[in-house]
Design an enzyme around this catalytic site. Structure first.
Site, PDB file in Angstrom:
ATOM      1  N   LYS A 181       0.844  -1.212   0.000  1.00  0.00           N
ATOM      2  CA  LYS A 181       0.000   0.000   0.000  1.00  0.00           C
ATOM      3  C   LYS A 181       0.872   1.252   0.000  1.00  0.00           C
ATOM      4  O   LYS A 181       2.074   1.175   0.273  1.00  0.00           O
ATOM      5  CB  LYS A 181      -0.907  -0.024   1.230  1.00  0.00           C
ATOM      6  CG  LYS A 181      -1.711  -1.300   1.402  1.00  0.00           C
ATOM      7  CD  LYS A 181      -2.959  -1.356   0.544  1.00  0.00           C
ATOM      8  CE  LYS A 181      -3.441  -2.778   0.460  1.00  0.00           C
ATOM      9  NZ  LYS A 181      -4.855  -2.963   0.267  1.00  0.00           N
TER      10      LYS A 181
HETATM   11  C1  LIG Z   1      -5.675  -3.956   0.660  1.00  0.00           C
HETATM   12  C2  LIG Z   1      -7.124  -3.812   0.549  1.00  0.00           C
HETATM   13  C3  LIG Z   1      -7.973  -4.057   1.642  1.00  0.00           C
HETATM   14  C4  LIG Z   1      -7.516  -4.476   3.032  1.00  0.00           C
HETATM   15  O1  LIG Z   1      -6.458  -5.304   3.070  1.00  0.00           O
HETATM   16  P1  LIG Z   1      -5.791  -5.858   4.423  1.00  0.00           P
HETATM   17  O2  LIG Z   1      -4.830  -6.828   3.859  1.00  0.00           O
HETATM   18  O3  LIG Z   1      -6.861  -6.473   5.221  1.00  0.00           O
HETATM   19  O4  LIG Z   1      -5.153  -4.717   5.125  1.00  0.00           O
HETATM   20  C5  LIG Z   1      -9.328  -3.845   1.467  1.00  0.00           C
HETATM   21  N1  LIG Z   1      -9.826  -3.423   0.300  1.00  0.00           N
HETATM   22  C6  LIG Z   1      -9.048  -3.169  -0.768  1.00  0.00           C
HETATM   23  C7  LIG Z   1      -9.669  -2.665  -2.023  1.00  0.00           C
HETATM   24  C8  LIG Z   1      -7.673  -3.375  -0.688  1.00  0.00           C
HETATM   25  O5  LIG Z   1      -6.901  -3.137  -1.755  1.00  0.00           O
END
Ligand SMILES: *Cc1c(COP(=O)(O)O)cnc(C)c1O
Length: 380
Positions: A181
């Site tokens: 991210k």
């Molecule tokens: C990364 C992501 C999440 C949450 O991911 P975690 O691995 O639980 O932190 C939720 N929605 C989207 C669209 C994502 O790209």
């Protein structure tokens, strides 16, 4: 991979911040968490932030705090990460998949309108790949029907819509801090909101159901352990201190890709201009022309990987997963989702990706498309 699909950007200040926590005796629920929450909430333009173990936990607890449960329907895209739909199922609610716009890859008020029923309670607007959803018409529609708008901004920290930041526009927003991210805490997430009561409920739910007025052994709600440690929060806080530089760097990387690929006729590049907005460049995902089949796309990926270049499909539609097949409502036309998913390709994208690496990725992609698609001399 010689050039990976993604890579975290950890600097010496990040490392020092983590080490400094390890020198204290406070490893959970301490000052770093509060500072990190305040930092992300302030950045997003809302008063409350609740740090959590993951972005998925944020969606789960936010839906719980809204009281969404069995018999309720939640509208969401199918062209997204499975965690979004899973959070709906955790609540025993029903996911209803709506079509995406082929240009932005996001839900629109029009596609959402066709999915509303008497049972609908909420809409999860996902800012896909950091491209801001055109939210005002969706919020107007939701208000008219008494629905809540939730923003999944996991890929969109710092994205802007009509001058406001993603995550701070709906009932609540959720960020994710997994290593791919825009900023990372290793694992982690945060729910942000203007709604004090909702924030307090989520705070209690993350901590085994303890309300702030409860003692350590009082549990007024059925809660979870979705806490985020001081170690993670220190890393997040350190990363937040250079969020502007990170976003600018990513914007520059995306622009460099565009320069290399804009003249390739059989590629659709991601949207650069959005409704009064700014994209948070999370990934760089391109779409192949219609004549490329899903097998062609997968052969292009294999070609790139064989040359040490990380490359991936993004996403498999959620309604195509066995667990969700029964939720693919025939009334909702998901053709754009299916077609988009079968022709998308994610290219390496991270802060420290160099111009030379981007040039190599683009050259190899052209070669791969020529080899697989057999249309020589159109790319020179
Ligand atoms: C990364 C992501 C999440 C949450 O991911 P975690 O691995 O639980 O932190 C939720 N929605 C989207 C669209 C994502 O790209």
């Amino acid at each position: 991979m010689r050039i990976p699909l993604s890579a975290p950007d950890i600097d010496e200040a990040d490392i020092a911040a983590v080490v400094s926590v390890l020198r204290t005796s406070r490893l959970s629920i301490g000052p770093r968490m509060e500072e990190f929450e305040a930092s992300v909430a302030h950045y997003t333009g809302v008063p409350y932030g609740v740090a959590l173990a993951s972005g998925t936990a944020g969606l789960h607890l936010g839906l719980a705090a809204l009281g969404i449960g069995e018999g309720d329907e939640v509208i969401l895209p199918s062209f997204t990460f499975i965690a979004v739909a899973n959070a709906v199922l955790y609540r025993r609610a029903t996911p209803v998949f709506a079509q995406i716009d082929p240009r932005t890859l996001n839900l629109t008020a029009q596609t959402v309108a066709g999915a509303i029923t008497r049972r609908t309670r909420a809409i999860i607007a996902v800012h896909t790949f950091g491209c801001p959803v055109d939210l005002d018409p969706i919020i107007d529609l939701a208000t008219a029907h008494g629905l809540k708008v939730i923003e999944d901004a996991c890929e969109a920290l710092g994205a802007e819509y009509r001058g406001r930041r993603a995550g701070g526009l709906g009932e609540f927003g959720v960020f994710g801090f997994y290593p791919n991210k825009p900023i990372t805490t290793g694992e982690g997430g945060m729910l942000v909101t203007r709604n004090r009561e909702l924030a307090e409920t989520v705070r209690a739910l993350r901590n085994q159901g303890r309300r702030s007025s409860d003692g350590w052994l009082d549990h007024s709600l059925l809660g979870y352990n979705y806490r985020l440690s001081e170690i993670n929060c220190a890393l997040g806080l350190s990363q937040m201190s250079r969020i502007d530089a990170i976003l600018a760097q990513r914007e520059e990387r995306a622009a460099c890709y565009r320069e290399h690929l804009r003249t390739v006729p059989e590629l659709t590049l991601p949207v650069f201009e959005t409704e009064g907005g700014r994209t948070c460049w999370f990934v760089f995902v391109v779409r192949l022309a219609e004549r490329f089949t899903v097998q062609d796309r997968d052969r292009i990926i294999d070609y790139m990987i064989a040359r040490g270049i990380g490359c991936g499909r993004y996403f498999a539609p959620v309604h195509r997963q066995p667990l969700y097949a029964s939720y693919a409502d025939p009334k909702c036309d998901l053709r754009v989702t299916d077609e988009t998913a079968s022709r998308t390709l994610a290219l390496p994208f991270f802060n420290r990706l160099t111009d030379a690496e981007i040039a190599e990725v683009c050259l190899t992609l052209r070669e791969a498309m020529e080899t697989v698609g057999q249309v020589p001399d159109r790319f020179t």
